[in-house]
Design a protein around this motif. Structure first.
Motif, PDB file in Angstrom:
ATOM      1  N   GLU A  71       2.256  37.161  74.687  1.00  0.00           N
ATOM      2  CA  GLU A  71       2.534  35.739  74.794  1.00  0.00           C
ATOM      3  C   GLU A  71       3.455  35.305  73.660  1.00  0.00           C
ATOM      4  O   GLU A  71       3.167  35.550  72.492  1.00  0.00           O
ATOM      5  N   ASP A  74       3.870  29.704  70.323  1.00  0.00           N
ATOM      6  CA  ASP A  74       3.778  28.370  70.906  1.00  0.00           C
ATOM      7  C   ASP A  74       4.834  27.451  70.294  1.00  0.00           C
ATOM      8  O   ASP A  74       5.522  27.809  69.333  1.00  0.00           O
ATOM      9  N   ARG A 361      -2.106  37.668  68.699  1.00  0.00           N
ATOM     10  CA  ARG A 361      -2.744  37.518  70.001  1.00  0.00           C
ATOM     11  C   ARG A 361      -3.877  38.540  70.161  1.00  0.00           C
ATOM     12  O   ARG A 361      -4.901  38.270  70.791  1.00  0.00           O
ATOM     13  N   ARG A 364      -6.985  37.214  68.771  1.00  0.00           N
ATOM     14  CA  ARG A 364      -7.567  36.193  69.643  1.00  0.00           C
ATOM     15  C   ARG A 364      -8.318  36.846  70.806  1.00  0.00           C
ATOM     16  O   ARG A 364      -9.408  36.414  71.186  1.00  0.00           O
ATOM     17  N   ALA A 368     -12.244  36.499  71.530  1.00  0.00           N
ATOM     18  CA  ALA A 368     -12.678  35.975  72.834  1.00  0.00           C
ATOM     19  C   ALA A 368     -13.767  36.860  73.419  1.00  0.00           C
ATOM     20  O   ALA A 368     -14.729  36.364  74.032  1.00  0.00           O
ATOM     21  N   ASP A 386     -11.558  29.215  65.423  1.00  0.00           N
ATOM     22  CA  ASP A 386     -10.626  28.115  65.138  1.00  0.00           C
ATOM     23  C   ASP A 386      -9.370  28.629  64.441  1.00  0.00           C
ATOM     24  O   ASP A 386      -8.262  28.164  64.727  1.00  0.00           O
ATOM     25  N   ASN A 389      -6.933  30.046  66.832  1.00  0.00           N
ATOM     26  CA  ASN A 389      -6.614  29.093  67.903  1.00  0.00           C
ATOM     27  C   ASN A 389      -7.179  29.535  69.252  1.00  0.00           C
ATOM     28  O   ASN A 389      -6.526  29.428  70.289  1.00  0.00           O
ATOM     29  N   LEU A 390      -8.401  30.049  69.231  1.00  0.00           N
ATOM     30  CA  LEU A 390      -9.063  30.442  70.479  1.00  0.00           C
ATOM     31  C   LEU A 390      -9.399  29.188  71.271  1.00  0.00           C
ATOM     32  O   LEU A 390     -10.053  28.276  70.748  1.00  0.00           O
ATOM     33  N   PRO A 391      -8.950  29.090  72.529  1.00  0.00           N
ATOM     34  CA  PRO A 391      -9.228  27.888  73.318  1.00  0.00           C
ATOM     35  C   PRO A 391     -10.725  27.639  73.458  1.00  0.00           C
ATOM     36  O   PRO A 391     -11.512  28.565  73.604  1.00  0.00           O
ATOM     37  N   VAL A 392     -11.083  26.379  73.432  1.00  0.00           N
ATOM     38  CA  VAL A 392     -12.494  25.992  73.578  1.00  0.00           C
ATOM     39  C   VAL A 392     -12.875  26.036  75.060  1.00  0.00           C
ATOM     40  O   VAL A 392     -12.132  25.530  75.898  1.00  0.00           O
TER      41      VAL A 392
END
Length: 392
Positions: A71, A74, A361, A364, A368, A386, A389-392
């Motif tokens: 990825e 961002d 990544r 992450r 996960a 956090d 930046n692991l999505p909630v």
């Protein structure tokens, strides 16, 4: 991941005479995911999963995936580096300079910047790098001695852009660095970073071809090889091995690793030739990459066995080798459901390279896996989630 992945998967599976359930059992990939991929409900999957499927089907990974890039960065990350992108792309402008750069001044500034690269000081680099790139460009226009300095700085910048997943900017910097290279070793060093960029972009065949071609070209005579030649050749072989193992070519990967080990044995120790930390190579580096190959091949128990033999206290806390290895160890612990040990490894990385971890990544994905398997999270797990930046 190409939208044709599912079609190729179904075609090869049928040619092998396997049912979806049998492929699931042989590969360790869930039956539901295989069904979704073949039916077009899912158009992408992780490269690790594609390699598992390819291994069970006895084909190279590239038969299933044309390209599987990590990825990209961002928008927030890209915006932080806009001045660097602008400095890379801007034409040289000597008019209006208050003071022309000198060879000695730029040389000393590049030397002073190297520790910022090697210790992942991204904030400081964001401030210092644009003006340094412009000075190197201007110097090369007025003093031919500036060309190798610019080549080295562009190589480091390409490495940094790859590290932060800004792949287009990395490609621009590395192409220019290779064009500026004034000797074979400098060129091969830049090619090594290009191979890493290709690996992160999922261009496995391109990485294999580039590393193999340059390894053949720079292969030294072992009886009289210099440390710089051995380090450069060894790294090309390591990148060849890394591309081959990801492309489900274990024999080729092991052959390249064996040759790299012969270069490391000839050196007898970890060596950093002139040119800096990107060229550090030796027996420990080969051991780290052997462990990485084991993780790619889905052998977490072997990863932990190999890692236990590596003298980690001999490595500096920097991202180029040590931290990537530690992520493999954390991943192995996670796959063995030893979550506390995995978190301890993450804490070790964070302590040494706090600015590096959020850009990974891979980190992450591992976290996960930990979060998804736990009913409750410890405060440290939440902090790490956090941080990356692991999505909630």
């Amino acid at each position: 991941m190409s939208a044709n992945f599912g079609e190729r998967l179904r075609e090869i599976r049928k040619r092998r005479g396997l049912s979806q359930r049998e492929l699931s059992q042989n590969s360790g990939v869930s039956l539901s995911l295989i069904r979704k991929l073949e039916q077009g409900e899912r158009e992408d999957t992780r490269l690790e999963t594609a390699r598992q499927l390819a291994s069970a089907l006895r084909v190279p990974t590239t038969r299933l995936v044309a390209e599987h890039a990590e990825e990209p960065a961002d928008d927030a990350t890209v915006n932080r580096w806009v001045p660097v992108h602008a400095a890379l792309a801007a034409p040289v402008q000597l008019d209006g300079l208050a003071e022309a750069p000198t060879f000695e001044g730029v040389r000393d500034a590049v030397r002073a910047a190297v520790p910022l690269f090697s210790h992942d000081r991204f904030v400081e680099l964001g401030s210092a790098l644009p003006s340094l790139l412009r000075d190197a460009e201007a110097l090369t226009e007025i003093d031919p001695r500036g060309r190798p300095l610019r080549a080295r700085l562009l190589e480091l910048t390409g490495w940094l852009m790859t590290q932060t997943r800004q792949f287009d900017a990395a490609e621009m910097a590395l192409d220019r660095a290779l064009d500026d290279a004034t000797d074979r070793i400098q060129g091969a060093s830049t090619v090594n970073t290009q191979c890493w960029l290709l690996l992160r972009r999922g261009k496995l065949a391109d990485a294999r071809e580039l590393a193999s071609r340059w390894a053949d070209d720079v292969e030294p005579r072992m009886s009289r090889a210099t440390p710089a030649e051995l380090c450069t050749w060894g790294w090309l072989l390591l990148h060849l091995s890394a591309a081959a193992v990801r492309d489900n070519r274990p024999g080729e990967a092991e052959d390249a690793l064996r040759l790299a080990n012969s270069a490391a044995v000839a050196l007898g120790r970890e060596c950093t030739p002139e040119g800096g930390f990107l060229r550090t190579f030796g027996p420990v580096t080969v051991a780290l990459k052997r462990t990485e190959n084991a993780m790619v091949a889905g052998q977490p128990d072997k990863v932990l066995t190999l890692a236990a033999r590596i003298p980690m206290n001999s490595l500096k806390p920097m991202s180029n080798n040590r931290n990537r290895h530690l992520l493999d160890v954390a991943n192995a612990y996670t796959q063995q459901r030893q979550y506390a040990e995995a978190v301890d490894v993450f804490k070790q990385i964070r302590a040494g390279s706090p600015q590096w971890l959020p850009n990974q990544r891979y980190a992450r994905d591992i976290l996960a896996g930990i979060v998804g398997k736990r009913r409750t999270l410890t405060p440290e797990m939440r902090e790490l989630a956090d941080l990356v930046n692991l999505p909630v």
